[in-house]
Design a protein around this motif. Structure first.
Motif, mmCIF file in Angstrom:
data_model
loop_
_atom_site.group_PDB
_atom_site.id
_atom_site.type_symbol
_atom_site.label_atom_id
_atom_site.label_comp_id
_atom_site.label_asym_id
_atom_site.label_seq_id
_atom_site.Cartn_x
_atom_site.Cartn_y
_atom_site.Cartn_z
ATOM 1 N N UNK A 62 7.027 42.840 -18.982
ATOM 2 C CA UNK A 62 7.446 42.170 -20.214
ATOM 3 C C UNK A 62 7.603 40.665 -20.004
ATOM 4 N N UNK A 63 7.584 40.227 -18.752
ATOM 5 C CA UNK A 63 7.731 38.805 -18.433
ATOM 6 C C UNK A 63 6.424 38.334 -17.778
ATOM 7 N N UNK A 64 5.472 37.992 -18.612
ATOM 8 C CA UNK A 64 4.121 37.675 -18.143
ATOM 9 C C UNK A 64 4.119 36.496 -17.178
ATOM 10 N N UNK A 65 4.897 35.464 -17.488
ATOM 11 C CA UNK A 65 4.916 34.293 -16.615
ATOM 12 C C UNK A 65 5.424 34.635 -15.221
ATOM 13 N N UNK A 66 6.415 35.520 -15.159
ATOM 14 C CA UNK A 66 6.959 35.930 -13.863
ATOM 15 C C UNK A 66 5.910 36.711 -13.069
ATOM 16 N N UNK A 67 5.187 37.595 -13.743
ATOM 17 C CA UNK A 67 4.110 38.345 -13.072
ATOM 18 C C UNK A 67 3.050 37.395 -12.522
ATOM 19 N N UNK A 68 2.658 36.411 -13.326
ATOM 20 C CA UNK A 68 1.646 35.448 -12.883
ATOM 21 C C UNK A 68 2.147 34.634 -11.687
ATOM 22 N N UNK A 69 3.451 34.330 -11.690
ATOM 23 C CA UNK A 69 4.014 33.596 -10.564
ATOM 24 C C UNK A 69 3.958 34.422 -9.285
ATOM 25 N N UNK A 70 4.347 35.707 -9.388
ATOM 26 C CA UNK A 70 4.292 36.599 -8.222
ATOM 27 C C UNK A 70 2.855 36.713 -7.694
ATOM 28 N N UNK A 71 1.900 36.846 -8.621
ATOM 29 C CA UNK A 71 0.495 36.992 -8.227
ATOM 30 C C UNK A 71 -0.010 35.715 -7.562
ATOM 31 N N UNK A 72 0.348 34.571 -8.139
ATOM 32 C CA UNK A 72 -0.088 33.283 -7.581
ATOM 33 C C UNK A 72 0.487 33.059 -6.179
ATOM 34 N N UNK A 73 1.715 33.506 -5.959
ATOM 35 C CA UNK A 73 2.344 33.354 -4.645
ATOM 36 C C UNK A 73 1.788 34.342 -3.625
ATOM 37 N N UNK A 74 1.165 35.410 -4.122
ATOM 38 C CA UNK A 74 0.567 36.415 -3.241
ATOM 39 C C UNK A 74 -0.898 36.069 -3.007
ATOM 40 N N UNK A 75 -1.139 35.210 -2.043
ATOM 41 C CA UNK A 75 -2.503 34.770 -1.746
ATOM 42 C C UNK A 75 -3.208 35.800 -0.856
ATOM 43 N N UNK A 76 -4.512 36.009 -1.056
ATOM 44 C CA UNK A 76 -5.250 36.981 -0.247
ATOM 45 C C UNK A 76 -5.216 36.632 1.230
ATOM 46 N N UNK A 77 -5.050 37.637 2.059
ATOM 47 C CA UNK A 77 -4.963 37.433 3.500
ATOM 48 C C UNK A 77 -6.299 37.619 4.202
ATOM 49 N N UNK A 78 -7.322 38.014 3.454
ATOM 50 C CA UNK A 78 -8.615 38.317 4.082
ATOM 51 C C UNK A 78 -9.763 37.934 3.156
ATOM 52 N N UNK A 79 -10.932 37.778 3.731
ATOM 53 C CA UNK A 79 -12.146 37.637 2.944
ATOM 54 C C UNK A 79 -12.570 39.006 2.441
ATOM 55 N N UNK A 80 -13.572 39.028 1.568
ATOM 56 C CA UNK A 80 -14.029 40.309 1.036
ATOM 57 C C UNK A 80 -14.567 41.188 2.158
ATOM 58 N N UNK A 81 -14.189 42.464 2.118
ATOM 59 C CA UNK A 81 -14.581 43.423 3.127
ATOM 60 C C UNK A 81 -16.102 43.639 3.102
ATOM 61 N N UNK A 82 -16.699 43.844 4.270
ATOM 62 C CA UNK A 82 -18.151 44.058 4.350
ATOM 63 C C UNK A 82 -18.571 45.295 3.557
ATOM 64 N N UNK A 83 -17.712 46.302 3.548
ATOM 65 C CA UNK A 83 -18.017 47.519 2.784
ATOM 66 C C UNK A 83 -18.138 47.199 1.299
ATOM 67 N N UNK A 84 -17.282 46.308 0.794
ATOM 68 C CA UNK A 84 -17.344 45.911 -0.609
ATOM 69 C C UNK A 84 -18.617 45.113 -0.878
ATOM 70 N N UNK A 85 -19.011 44.260 0.058
ATOM 71 C CA UNK A 85 -20.283 43.533 -0.080
ATOM 72 C C UNK A 85 -21.445 44.504 -0.275
ATOM 73 N N UNK A 86 -21.437 45.572 0.522
ATOM 74 C CA UNK A 86 -22.509 46.567 0.445
ATOM 75 C C UNK A 86 -22.488 47.285 -0.900
ATOM 76 N N UNK A 87 -21.293 47.653 -1.375
ATOM 77 C CA UNK A 87 -21.178 48.347 -2.653
ATOM 78 C C UNK A 87 -21.574 47.440 -3.813
#
Length: 289
Positions: free
Chosen positions: A131-156
């Motif tokens: 219900x708090x969209x801005x808060x969700x976006x803040x959490x998502x923005x602070x959660x930066x990806x720790x890895x590049x795209x997986x090779x398995x995903x590249x293949x798919x």
């Protein structure tokens, strides 16, 4: 907060979508571990994200992994508007419905698949603050990806590029007369069936970069079904943005189409106009993931 985030520069963030089938006959995690099932489940996820995030742009799947008994899908967003649309779709239940419908079709189930979902950004369970969209976006923005795209995903992803996203995974050898009709949410182009959707900012950019001097012809083709582009509208655009050059003229053309048509500004309408103007190669480049 979302507007401020967009002004601060490029926006990225990461979420993990957890999935679990509530049907005793379908185990998503087990299916994904099988060679045949892996591609089908991935395709269901991909189509669901396209539906919920407003198209192919703005996000990418980084990894799909085992979170027994759940299947975890790690998604990176590179566009705050796409992420916001995804959150709204998730919160309204539209994402769940889309997943159920695609799973029913691609897994050839007798009914839509009931599925349990949870959404997390880092340690934050976003289901608790939808219900708090801005808060969700803040959490998502602070959660930066720790890895590049997986090779398995590249293949798919490469497998998906080799076939139309909306086409049956195992098409039977039907005659043309026996071929199933195109679903209402899809369209046919170059004898392939694609998921229809609203035009995205990435589509507008691809069109503007590639159409060149042909933008007027495409505008008149769109004008057959768009009142805002009828009459002198095309020539007025050409005069108004002449100094800015062809890219801006084409950009303003498609922007006006989207503004005038709203949710009816679908990918299929643009591709039909491009096909009418014999710009098939540009249409194909817009369809590329």
């Amino acid at each position: 907060m979302a507007d401020k985030t967009m002004e601060d520069g490029p926006w990225t963030g990461c979420v993990v979508l957890f999935l679990q089938s509530l049907s005793p006959s379908v185990d998503l995690l087990s299916l994904y571990k099988e060679q045949q099932g892996k591609f089908i489940v991935f395709k269901v996820i991909k189509l669901t994200l396209i539906d919920s995030a407003g198209g192919l742009g703005g996000h990418e799947i980084l990894k799909v992994h085992d979170a027994d008994p759940l299947l975890a899908v790690e998604v990176k967003f590179v566009d705050v508007a796409s992420c916001q649309q995804f959150l709204e779709s998730y919160g309204s239940g539209a994402l769940r419905q889309s997943f159920a419908q695609h799973a029913c079709r691609l897994l050839t189930l007798p009914h839509e698949l009931a599925v349990e979902m949870q959404l997390k950004a880092g340690t934050h369970v976003l289901d608790l603050c939808l219900d708090h969209l801005d808060l969700c976006l803040q959490h998502i923005h602070l959660s930066q990806p720790e890895r590049l795209r997986d090779e398995e995903i590249d293949h798919l992803e490469q497998q998906l590029q080799n076939q139309a996203l909306c086409h049956d995974t195992h098409p039977s050898a039907r005659t043309q007369e026996e071929e199933e009709p195109v679903p209402s949410n899809c369209f046919k182009f170059q004898n392939q069936v694609f998921e229809d959707r609203m035009l995205t900012a990435a589509d507008v950019q691809s069109f503007s970069n590639g159409v060149g001097r042909q933008w007027k012809h495409v505008g008149r083709a769109l004008g057959k079904t768009c009142r805002a582009l009828k009459g002198p509208a095309i020539d007025n655009l050409a005069y108004e943005y002449e100094r800015e050059g062809l890219y801006e003229q084409a950009y303003q053309l498609l922007s006006r189409f989207v503004q005038a048509e709203g949710r009816a500004a679908k990918l299929s309408r643009l591709l039909r106009a491009l096909e009418d103007c014999r710009l098939t190669s540009l249409a194909e480049s817009i369809l590329e993931p």
